[in-house]
Scaffold this motif. Structure first.
Motif, short mmCIF file in Angstrom:
data_model
loop_
_atom_site.label_atom_id
_atom_site.label_comp_id
_atom_site.label_asym_id
_atom_site.label_seq_id
_atom_site.Cartn_x
_atom_site.Cartn_y
_atom_site.Cartn_z
N ARG A 99 92.41 -58.59 77.09
CA ARG A 99 92.53 -59.40 78.31
C ARG A 99 91.27 -59.23 79.13
N GLU A 100 90.76 -60.31 79.66
CA GLU A 100 89.57 -60.26 80.50
C GLU A 100 89.92 -60.06 81.97
N THR A 101 91.15 -59.67 82.24
CA THR A 101 91.62 -59.51 83.62
C THR A 101 92.60 -58.35 83.67
N THR A 102 92.94 -57.93 84.88
CA THR A 102 94.02 -56.96 85.07
C THR A 102 95.16 -57.59 85.87
N ASP A 103 95.19 -58.91 85.95
CA ASP A 103 96.23 -59.59 86.73
C ASP A 103 97.62 -59.14 86.27
N GLY A 104 98.46 -58.81 87.24
CA GLY A 104 99.82 -58.40 86.91
C GLY A 104 99.94 -56.98 86.41
N ARG A 105 98.80 -56.30 86.22
CA ARG A 105 98.80 -54.91 85.76
C ARG A 105 99.60 -54.79 84.45
N ARG A 106 100.44 -53.77 84.37
CA ARG A 106 101.19 -53.52 83.14
C ARG A 106 102.11 -54.70 82.81
N ALA A 107 102.77 -55.23 83.83
CA ALA A 107 103.68 -56.35 83.60
C ALA A 107 102.92 -57.56 83.07
N GLY A 108 101.73 -57.81 83.63
CA GLY A 108 100.93 -58.94 83.15
C GLY A 108 100.48 -58.76 81.72
N ALA A 109 100.14 -57.52 81.35
CA ALA A 109 99.73 -57.25 79.97
C ALA A 109 100.87 -57.48 78.99
N VAL A 110 102.09 -57.08 79.38
CA VAL A 110 103.25 -57.29 78.50
C VAL A 110 103.52 -58.79 78.33
N GLU A 111 103.50 -59.53 79.43
CA GLU A 111 103.72 -60.97 79.34
C GLU A 111 102.65 -61.64 78.48
N TYR A 112 101.42 -61.21 78.62
CA TYR A 112 100.31 -61.75 77.83
C TYR A 112 100.57 -61.52 76.34
N ALA A 113 101.03 -60.33 76.00
CA ALA A 113 101.29 -60.02 74.59
C ALA A 113 102.46 -60.82 74.05
N LEU A 114 103.51 -60.97 74.83
CA LEU A 114 104.70 -61.69 74.37
C LEU A 114 104.38 -63.14 74.04
N GLU A 115 103.40 -63.70 74.72
CA GLU A 115 103.01 -65.08 74.45
C GLU A 115 102.21 -65.22 73.15
N ARG A 116 101.77 -64.10 72.59
CA ARG A 116 100.85 -64.15 71.44
C ARG A 116 101.36 -63.48 70.17
N ILE A 117 102.52 -62.87 70.23
CA ILE A 117 103.08 -62.26 69.03
C ILE A 117 104.22 -63.11 68.51
N ASP A 118 104.52 -62.96 67.22
CA ASP A 118 105.70 -63.62 66.68
C ASP A 118 106.93 -63.04 67.34
N SER A 119 108.01 -63.80 67.37
CA SER A 119 109.22 -63.37 68.06
C SER A 119 109.99 -62.36 67.20
N PRO A 120 109.86 -61.07 67.48
CA PRO A 120 110.60 -60.07 66.70
C PRO A 120 112.02 -59.91 67.24
N GLU A 121 112.83 -59.19 66.52
CA GLU A 121 114.17 -58.90 67.03
C GLU A 121 114.12 -57.86 68.15
N TYR A 122 113.16 -56.94 68.05
CA TYR A 122 113.09 -55.83 69.01
C TYR A 122 111.64 -55.59 69.44
N VAL A 123 111.51 -55.07 70.66
CA VAL A 123 110.21 -54.69 71.19
C VAL A 123 110.32 -53.27 71.76
N ALA A 124 109.33 -52.44 71.48
CA ALA A 124 109.23 -51.13 72.12
C ALA A 124 108.05 -51.16 73.07
N LEU A 125 108.28 -50.74 74.31
CA LEU A 125 107.22 -50.68 75.32
C LEU A 125 106.88 -49.21 75.58
N PHE A 126 105.59 -48.90 75.57
CA PHE A 126 105.15 -47.54 75.82
C PHE A 126 103.96 -47.54 76.78
N ASP A 127 103.92 -46.55 77.67
CA ASP A 127 102.70 -46.26 78.42
C ASP A 127 101.72 -45.59 77.47
N VAL A 128 100.46 -45.58 77.86
CA VAL A 128 99.42 -45.09 76.95
C VAL A 128 99.42 -43.56 76.84
#
Length: 323
Positions: free
Chosen positions: A63-92
């Motif tokens: 991402r070329e931005t930090t808009d939305g911080r962690r929430a924005g990064a998750v939304e960005y990823a969800l728009e670009r991955i195939d729709s899985p049955e499950y998602v695991a979210l982790f801090d770094v």
């Protein structure tokens, strides 16, 4: 039929490269759940050195931005991955047990109303100084809160949403951008939508405590600011009024508890009896409860007088987890 589980790890620009590489290695070594394929994606925000990172076994999104911080990064990823049955979210900074994904997914599969599962929290760098021991005592206090909420079948929340979710629930409820504590807001709407979260005792997830007291204070101020934000300007207030009393009472009890932190100080020795560490940790819990309470009152005053939101970079170290 094999289900798909996609692991997402948002990475802020300030995170040390070595820590990011360590986490990629740790997550790549997690045991896969039965009948489930795993893919891992790190969402890298504004990182000039990202191409030099040794992230073996994981995919990258930039991402070329930090808009939305962690929430924005998750939304960005969800728009670009195939729709899985499950998602695991982790801090770094996380260090889940090897069986974390398998244990959480097993609970999701056998509990129809549950859409988010996580394990008990602990601090894996608790042995490196005073501040990490204070934070570790606070995480044990969080574990007690979660056990009580789960027993009472009322609102419960997970620190950072580190866990395994049904993809459909994540898309349905989503994260509101620019929230100081998007995890608190997300789990509230999860419950208001008729879904639930569950904290299992069968696995754990380690997180890193801030290495110095100033970083700890900054962290607590941000977290308590999120609590105050939800108390004073909650867009779901009308839905909470219409919700079952047990749910709304649990929600407000969790938000208001920090205001009473100093009154819990005399109970600190009792709380440590229910923790997993040595019972002599109660002096550190007293420090935590005092900061916990003070941060809530400070943020209430700041927000009332027109405080402008800000996100200070989280201070991390690159110490490996003890085996």
């Amino acid at each position: 039929m094999t289900d798909a589980l996609h692991v997402l790890v948002p990475v802020a620009p300030s995170e040390p490269d070595r820590l990011v590489e360590q986490t990629a290695k740790e997550l790549s070594g997690l045991e896969p759940p039965p009948d489930c394929s795993i893919s891992i994606t790190f969402v890298l925000d504004q990182r000039d050195s990202s191409e030099e990172l040794a992230l073996e076994g994981v995919d990258r999104l930039h991402r070329e931005t930090t808009d939305g911080r962690r929430a924005g990064a998750v939304e960005y990823a969800l728009e670009r991955i195939d729709s899985p049955e499950y998602v695991a979210l982790f801090d770094v900074d996380v260090r889940p047990d090897k069986d974390f994904l398998a244990c959480c997914l097993a609970e999701l599969r056998r509990r129809p109303r549950v859409k988010l599962v996580t394990g008990r929290r602990y601090v894996y760098n608790h042995d490196v100084g005073f501040t990490p021991r204070v934070v570790a005592s606070g995480y044990e206090f969080l574990n007690i809160q979660q056990r009580v909420a789960q027993f009472l079948r009322t609102y419960n929340h997970t620190n950072g949403c580190n866990g395994v979710l049904e993809y459909s629930a994540l898309v349905k409820h989503g994260f509101r951008p620019n929230q100081l504590t998007p995890d608190v807001d997300f789990t509230k709407r999860l419950y208001l939508g008729g879904d639930r979260m569950y904290v299992t005792d069968t696995t754990r997830i380690g997180e890193q405590a801030p290495p110095d007291f100033r970083s700890f204070l900054d962290q607590q101020l941000r977290w308590m600011g999120g609590f105050v934000e939800n108390l004073l300007s909650d867009p779901d207030r009308d839905r909470l009024r219409e919700a079952a009393f047990r749910l709304s009472a649990g929600w407000y009890a969790q938000l208001l508890l920090p205001f009473l932190g100093v009154f819990l100080v005399p109970l600190a020795p009792l709380f440590t009896l229910f923790g997993e560490s040595d019972s002599d940790n109660w002096p550190f819990l007293i420090v935590f409860l005092t900061v916990y309470c003070a941060a809530m009152w400070v943020m209430l005053l700041r927000i009332v007088v027109g405080y402008e939101k800000s996100w200070e970079p989280t201070t991390r170290t690159v110490k490996e987890q003890n085996s």
